[in-house]
Design an enzyme around this catalytic site. Structure first.
Site, PDB file in Angstrom:
ATOM      1  N   PHE A 369       0.841  -1.330   0.000  1.00 23.34           N
ATOM      2  CA  PHE A 369      -0.107  -0.082   0.117  1.00 23.34           C
ATOM      3  C   PHE A 369       0.844   1.204  -0.170  1.00 23.34           C
ATOM      4  O   PHE A 369       0.488   2.278   0.599  1.00 23.34           O
ATOM      5  CB  PHE A 369      -0.867  -0.033   1.344  1.00 23.34           C
ATOM      6  CG  PHE A 369      -1.596  -1.202   1.402  1.00 23.34           C
ATOM      7  CD1 PHE A 369      -2.398  -1.881   0.371  1.00 23.34           C
ATOM      8  CD2 PHE A 369      -1.468  -2.044   2.771  1.00 23.34           C
ATOM      9  CE1 PHE A 369      -3.071  -3.220   0.610  1.00 23.34           C
ATOM     10  CE2 PHE A 369      -1.994  -3.121   3.004  1.00 23.34           C
ATOM     11  CZ  PHE A 369      -2.788  -3.777   1.854  1.00 23.34           C
ATOM     12  N   CYS A 370       2.151   1.278  -0.691  1.00 26.93           N
ATOM     13  CA  CYS A 370       2.953   2.341  -0.611  1.00 26.93           C
ATOM     14  C   CYS A 370       3.241   2.912   0.753  1.00 26.93           C
ATOM     15  O   CYS A 370       3.225   4.077   1.041  1.00 26.93           O
ATOM     16  CB  CYS A 370       2.333   3.567  -1.705  1.00 26.93           C
ATOM     17  SG  CYS A 370       2.155   3.003  -3.235  1.00 26.93           S
TER      18      CYS A 370
END
Length: 412
Positions: A369-370
């Site tokens: 998720f970055c």
């Protein structure tokens, strides 16, 4: 699997509260193919990545397109109308976020674009937590990372210690985690930053779709939002911020629109939003973002929050009730928006997500998720599964996800 998606985009999801009945989504009626060659209604749990458009957002863009033209300096009626709409959109976004009089609204592509713009304006060090989305962690030229503690009080104490020990120009912090949904008290963070002579930037990409924000009341210096998180996926976001740093910095995009006067030897740059909006702007995106802000501004936000809280609690209870499923948390006791990430013992996150999609028509997200440092510190080096709730989510969707997850695990 090559089956074609079926969709009736003219149908909308109408929320039960009358004050919120205008918040219909264009993805209602979407059917997706399954691995057994049947199809079913799609259950969207991927709002935190990109939310579907509100019907009123699509309508606003479509209404403006027949008279669309390039903004500013055009003498023709379409140009004058488009310029008026574009600048009104700026005012709408400012009102929605409760901006102060000395703050600008600069239209950007998204939050990542906004943070990179601001990074070129900061005259000194930036203090940031290790839990941040990469967009708020990576762009700063002079970055100092503070490790978040097990609870919010201890985390604020660590930030206080860092800012006391070494001056900084800016404290950059998320409003709501894109991994766990946990909320930071942004007013408290602003007081902390200002006590040490720093300013504050808030990444509100995940906060703004779920909670009302008042930048002036909470004394926030800079804040960024993304339209695609806010039910306006037309490629626009915004940076809201105090004018002095923005006007003193070099233009983010050197070129037409940003320049007031040009010779071959020197350039005079505009002040105000135009300074950082070089080139022809994404007018439909700005209008879409404003339409979404206007729709949410007129909604019963307290009713939306109550509904979301009930759905989130139901989801978390359901996940805890399944053996081998572990919801993720950063802090003990922190409140959260409708974002829940979890791991499943013995099954890779991507495999869980693929099974939910192919067998049950449920869309979740899998990965890191970055936010790689956060997932690593939570012991999820291979990532996790994220289920995020939005305006179209109902109790049946929650129960469907929990039941499908049980079946995925049982079939292993």
């Amino acid at each position: 699997m090559t089956a074609v998606l079926e969709s009736t985009v003219c149908d909308v999801v109408e929320l039960p509260n009358r004050a919120n009945a205008h918040l219909g989504l264009v993805d209602a009626g979407l059917r997706v193919p399954l691995a057994d060659n049947t199809s079913c209604a799609y259950a969207n749990f991927d709002y935190a990545a990109s939310a579907p458009a509100l019907r009123c957002v699509v309508d606003a863009v479509c209404a403006a397109l027949p008279t669309y033209a390039s903004v500013h300096r055009g003498a023709g009626l379409p140009s004058r109308l488009t310029t008026q709409r574009y600048e009104q959109a700026r005012e709408t976004v400012a009102r929605f976020l409760g901006c102060a009089d000395d703050q600008q609204v600069v239209f950007t592509r998204n939050t990542t674009d906004a943070v990179n713009l601001l990074a070129g304006c900061v005259p000194g060090d930036v203090v940031v937590l290790d839990i941040e989305h990469h967009a708020t962690l990576l762009p700063w030229h002079q970055r100092r990372v503070v490790v978040a503690r097990d609870n919010l009080d201890a985390t604020f104490a660590a930030l206080d210690e860092e800012l006391r020990a070494r001056p900084a120009a800016l404290l950059a912090i998320t409003g709501a985690s894109n991994v766990t949904g946990e909320i930071v008290d942004i007013a408290r963070a602003a007081r902390l930053a200002h006590r040490h002579g720093a300013r504050i930037f808030v990444d509100a990409a995940q906060l703004a779709p779920h909670r009302a924000i008042d930048v002036d009341r909470d004394d926030i210096d800079y804040l960024a939002i993304s339209g695609h998180k806010l039910y306006a996926p037309f490629g626009a976001g915004a940076l809201i911020g105090r004018s002095d740093w923005l006007d003193a910095a070099d233009p983010y995009l050197a070129g037409g629109g940003a320049s007031a006067a040009v010779t071959t030897d020197e350039t005079t740059w505009h002040c105000g939003p135009a300074r950082h909006e070089g080139g022809t702007p994404n007018v439909p995106g700005a209008l879409a973002l404003a339409a979404a802000c206007e729709a949410l501004e007129s909604a019963d936000r307290e009713a939306l929050e109550r509904t979301e809280r009930r759905l989130t609690e139901r989801l978390v209870r359901g996940l805890h009730a399944i053996n081998g499923v572990h919801p993720l948390r950063i802090w003990d006791g922190a409140s959260a928006v409708g974002i829940v990430s979890f791991t499943v013992d013995g099954i890779a996150p991507g495999e869980v997500a693929e099974a939910l999609s192919d067998r049950f028509g449920i869309g979740v997200r899998a990965g890191k998720f970055c936010a790689h440092p956060l997932l690593d510190r939570l012991g999820c080096s291979d990532g996790a599964v994220r289920a995020s709730i939005g305006l179209g989510t109902d109790v049946a969707d929650i129960d469907r996800l929990i039941g499908a997850l049980r079946r995925v695990i049982a079939s292993r």
